[in-house]
Design a protein around this motif. Structure first.
Motif: not given
Length: 163
Positions: A143-144, A139-141, A56
């Protein structure tokens, strides 16, 4: 800290679930994945423990993932009324995460993927990150999930992305 994100995928649920759980496809949609290797058990099966390494930015994060729920065990010919559950517990330095994924048939050719995530932090720095940046985890969840949708529907590979 908890959050839930969801997305609709324009594929039949059985096909979406098979793509999501196939280890050969993980690098194509899981942005930042460096390594995902089972330490015990068979990839994706209940009770399997895996070593996961993510990049990351300039930071490399290493975690241990354990599959805590997989229903049904056989992901072929899933009854239309069934909900597919795929839950994992992820432990890394200063962080514990429970990811509870549910995949339902939203239509004959559409899958609804809902992902509920719970985080707990230990250590001053990780507690501070959790307190000051809770939106970053959501946001990361998301995005995945968006990356998986693009891979599943259009064959897009995150390793080829320019953004």
């Amino acid at each position: 800290m908890k959050h839930t994100v969801s997305i609709e995928i324009a594929l039949p649920r059985e096909k979406a679930v098979q793509l999501l759980t196939d280890p050969a496809h993980l690098p194509k949609w899981l942005r930042g994945l460096v390594l995902h290797e089972p330490l015990s058990g068979e990839h994706g099966q209940l009770g399997t423990t895996s070593r996961v390494v993510m990049q990351m930015g300039r930071r490399t994060i290493e975690c241990t993932e354990t599959i805590t729920r997989r229903e049904p065990a056989d992901l072929r010919e899933i009854p239309k009324t069934s909900v597919v559950h795929f839950d994992r517990e992820i432990v890394g330095e200063g962080m514990w995460n429970a990811a509870r994924d549910r995949l339902t048939e939203a239509g004959p050719e559409t899958t609804l993927w809902e992902s509920e995530n719970e985080y707990r932090f230990s250590g001053f720095l990780m507690k501070l990150v959790g307190l000051l940046m809770p939106g970053a985890f959501r946001r990361q969840s998301r995005r995945h999930m968006q990356d998986f949708k693009a891979f599943a529907e259009q064959g897009k590979d995150v390793r080829e992305a320019t953004d």
